[in-house]
Design a protein around this motif. Structure first.
Motif, PDB file in Angstrom:
ATOM      1  N   ILE A  88       0.845  -1.192   0.000  1.00  0.00           N
ATOM      2  CA  ILE A  88       0.000   0.000   0.000  1.00  0.00           C
ATOM      3  C   ILE A  88       0.882   1.243   0.000  1.00  0.00           C
ATOM      4  CG2 ILE A  88      -1.811   1.270   1.224  1.00  0.00           C
ATOM      5  CD1 ILE A  88      -2.666  -1.374   2.482  1.00  0.00           C
ATOM      6  N   PHE A  89       0.625   2.139  -0.942  1.00  0.00           N
ATOM      7  CA  PHE A  89       1.368   3.398  -1.042  1.00  0.00           C
ATOM      8  C   PHE A  89       0.404   4.574  -0.940  1.00  0.00           C
ATOM      9  CE2 PHE A  89       4.218   0.673  -3.704  1.00  0.00           C
ATOM     10  CZ  PHE A  89       5.326   0.725  -2.866  1.00  0.00           C
ATOM     11  N   GLU A  90       0.812   5.593  -0.193  1.00  0.00           N
ATOM     12  CA  GLU A  90       0.053   6.840  -0.120  1.00  0.00           C
ATOM     13  C   GLU A  90       0.835   7.927  -0.833  1.00  0.00           C
ATOM     14  OE1 GLU A  90      -1.904   9.931   3.176  1.00  0.00           O
ATOM     15  OE2 GLU A  90      -0.681   8.246   3.828  1.00  0.00           O
ATOM     16  N   GLN A  91       0.302   8.388  -1.943  1.00  0.00           N
ATOM     17  CA  GLN A  91       0.908   9.438  -2.760  1.00  0.00           C
ATOM     18  C   GLN A  91       2.416   9.206  -2.987  1.00  0.00           C
ATOM     19  OE1 GLN A  91      -0.545  13.537  -2.097  1.00  0.00           O
ATOM     20  NE2 GLN A  91      -1.682  12.716  -0.367  1.00  0.00           N
ATOM     21  N   PRO A  92       2.773   8.121  -3.626  1.00  0.00           N
ATOM     22  CA  PRO A  92       4.194   7.848  -3.867  1.00  0.00           C
ATOM     23  C   PRO A  92       4.848   8.852  -4.806  1.00  0.00           C
ATOM     24  CG  PRO A  92       2.836   6.348  -5.140  1.00  0.00           C
ATOM     25  CD  PRO A  92       1.899   7.099  -4.226  1.00  0.00           C
ATOM     26  N   GLU A  93       4.032   9.673  -5.489  1.00  0.00           N
ATOM     27  CA  GLU A  93       4.569  10.610  -6.478  1.00  0.00           C
ATOM     28  C   GLU A  93       5.039  11.928  -5.882  1.00  0.00           C
ATOM     29  OE1 GLU A  93       0.275  11.832  -5.958  1.00  0.00           O
ATOM     30  OE2 GLU A  93       1.351   9.925  -6.098  1.00  0.00           O
ATOM     31  N   ILE A  94       4.816  12.148  -4.577  1.00  0.00           N
ATOM     32  CA  ILE A  94       5.160  13.437  -3.971  1.00  0.00           C
ATOM     33  C   ILE A  94       6.649  13.741  -4.174  1.00  0.00           C
ATOM     34  CG2 ILE A  94       5.435  14.624  -1.751  1.00  0.00           C
ATOM     35  CD1 ILE A  94       2.864  13.457  -0.833  1.00  0.00           C
ATOM     36  N   HIS A  95       6.943  14.984  -4.552  1.00  0.00           N
ATOM     37  CA  HIS A  95       8.307  15.503  -4.757  1.00  0.00           C
ATOM     38  C   HIS A  95       8.992  14.924  -6.007  1.00  0.00           C
ATOM     39  CE1 HIS A  95       7.979  17.338  -0.836  1.00  0.00           C
ATOM     40  NE2 HIS A  95       7.860  16.174  -0.249  1.00  0.00           N
ATOM     41  N   LEU A  96       8.265  14.204  -6.834  1.00  0.00           N
ATOM     42  CA  LEU A  96       8.874  13.617  -8.019  1.00  0.00           C
ATOM     43  C   LEU A  96       8.535  14.426  -9.267  1.00  0.00           C
ATOM     44  CD1 LEU A  96       8.195   9.806  -7.419  1.00  0.00           C
ATOM     45  CD2 LEU A  96      10.261  11.121  -6.880  1.00  0.00           C
ATOM     46  N   HIS A  97       9.481  14.481 -10.193  1.00  0.00           N
ATOM     47  CA  HIS A  97       9.294  15.133 -11.486  1.00  0.00           C
ATOM     48  C   HIS A  97       8.165  14.430 -12.242  1.00  0.00           C
ATOM     49  CE1 HIS A  97      10.223  16.218 -15.679  1.00  0.00           C
ATOM     50  NE2 HIS A  97      10.849  17.259 -15.182  1.00  0.00           N
ATOM     51  N   PRO A  98       7.376  15.154 -13.053  1.00  0.00           N
ATOM     52  CA  PRO A  98       6.273  14.520 -13.781  1.00  0.00           C
ATOM     53  C   PRO A  98       6.670  13.286 -14.580  1.00  0.00           C
ATOM     54  CG  PRO A  98       6.066  16.897 -13.927  1.00  0.00           C
ATOM     55  CD  PRO A  98       7.374  16.626 -13.219  1.00  0.00           C
ATOM     56  N   SER A  99       7.849  13.300 -15.217  1.00  0.00           N
ATOM     57  CA  SER A  99       8.260  12.134 -15.994  1.00  0.00           C
ATOM     58  C   SER A  99       8.524  10.931 -15.090  1.00  0.00           C
ATOM     59  CB  SER A  99       9.510  12.451 -16.817  1.00  0.00           C
ATOM     60  OG  SER A  99      10.625  12.699 -15.973  1.00  0.00           O
ATOM     61  N   VAL A 100       9.005  11.191 -13.879  1.00  0.00           N
ATOM     62  CA  VAL A 100       9.246  10.100 -12.928  1.00  0.00           C
ATOM     63  C   VAL A 100       7.917   9.589 -12.374  1.00  0.00           C
ATOM     64  CG1 VAL A 100      10.435   9.415 -10.807  1.00  0.00           C
ATOM     65  CG2 VAL A 100      11.495  11.080 -12.355  1.00  0.00           C
ATOM     66  N   GLN A 101       6.961  10.502 -12.168  1.00  0.00           N
ATOM     67  CA  GLN A 101       5.634  10.073 -11.741  1.00  0.00           C
ATOM     68  C   GLN A 101       5.044   9.097 -12.760  1.00  0.00           C
ATOM     69  OE1 GLN A 101       2.924  13.225 -10.612  1.00  0.00           O
ATOM     70  NE2 GLN A 101       4.596  14.509  -9.862  1.00  0.00           N
ATOM     71  N   ALA A 102       5.187   9.423 -14.032  1.00  0.00           N
ATOM     72  CA  ALA A 102       4.696   8.520 -15.081  1.00  0.00           C
ATOM     73  C   ALA A 102       5.443   7.198 -15.038  1.00  0.00           C
ATOM     74  CB  ALA A 102       4.855   9.189 -16.448  1.00  0.00           C
ATOM     75  N   GLY A 103       6.754   7.268 -14.828  1.00  0.00           N
ATOM     76  CA  GLY A 103       7.562   6.058 -14.779  1.00  0.00           C
ATOM     77  C   GLY A 103       7.195   5.127 -13.642  1.00  0.00           C
ATOM     78  N   LEU A 104       6.620   5.676 -12.577  1.00  0.00           N
ATOM     79  CA  LEU A 104       6.189   4.821 -11.460  1.00  0.00           C
ATOM     80  C   LEU A 104       5.179   3.776 -11.927  1.00  0.00           C
ATOM     81  CD1 LEU A 104       5.710   7.134  -8.334  1.00  0.00           C
ATOM     82  CD2 LEU A 104       7.316   5.240  -8.593  1.00  0.00           C
TER      83      LEU A 104
END
Length: 206
Positions: A88-104
């Motif tokens: 379970i992850f809560e907002q794993p994209e915080i502080h990440l660049h948009p391209s890295v958010q997509a890569g998640l």
């Protein structure tokens, strides 16, 4: 705080954990490579050192921005948790660049398909969702809409949270988008274009 300890433990239990973490940190263009070194020769405490490019110096992970520290435990959990686990992850994209958010999304798909884990994510990231939709359309690693459940959370009149299932078709389309799910993107683009045209016409008439 236990990510480095988990990486050390994985050396004997499953060397692939370190390999996968290194692969994704490089694939997401966050670093070139990393290594685990003792803080001092006489201590059993370790730290992670990274190189951002092939020719750069080794530096502590603490000195290369918060994003890497944010994504490291996400990567470690995906590949260190026992096969068949629910993560379970809560907002794993915080502080990440948009391209890295997509890569998640690619990270999660790989973990799901290679390690048979179930991943539950609470996220506000349009970039992560769009990449997931694309991968379903592409059937990346056999990922289909049947492997995915999406819910939109909103507050009811009584203050309680309501989960509305989103209808995701085999081509990655969401057929029941909630109103202003990610704001009025199209409306903003149209308004910007109209404003730009009006300004250009005014400037040409001067």
């Amino acid at each position: 705080e236990n990510a480095v300890a988990a990486l050390l433990a994985s050396r004997k239990e499953d060397p692939q954990v370190q390999e996968k973490v290194g692969f994704w940190l490089k694939e997401l263009k966050l670093i070139h490579e990393y290594k685990l070194e003792p803080i001092r020769p006489d201590r059993q405490e370790y730290e992670m050192l990274v190189r951002c490019t092939a020719g750069s110096s080794w530096v502590s992970i603490k000195d290369v921005g918060f994003g890497i520290s944010q994504i490291l435990p996400v990567l470690v959990l995906c590949y260190y948790a026992p096969k068949g686990s629910t993560i379970i992850f809560e907002q794993p994209e915080i502080h990440l660049h948009p391209s890295v958010q997509a890569g998640l999304a690619d990270v999660f798909i790989d973990a799901i398909k290679t390690r048979d884990v179930q991943i539950i994510i609470e996220s506000h990231s349009e970039h992560l969702l769009r990449r997931l939709q694309r991968r379903i359309a592409e059937e990346k690693q056999g990922m289909t809409n049947q492997d995915t459940a999406l819910y939109f959370c909103q507050m009811g009149e009584d203050g309680a949270s309501i989960l509305d299932p989103l209808q995701l078709d085999p081509y990655g389309n969401i057929n029941n988008w909630p109103a202003n799910f990610f704001g009025d993107e199209m409306g903003d683009l149209v308004a910007m274009t109209e404003a730009a045209m009006q300004r250009q016409m005014q400037e040409q008439s001067l």
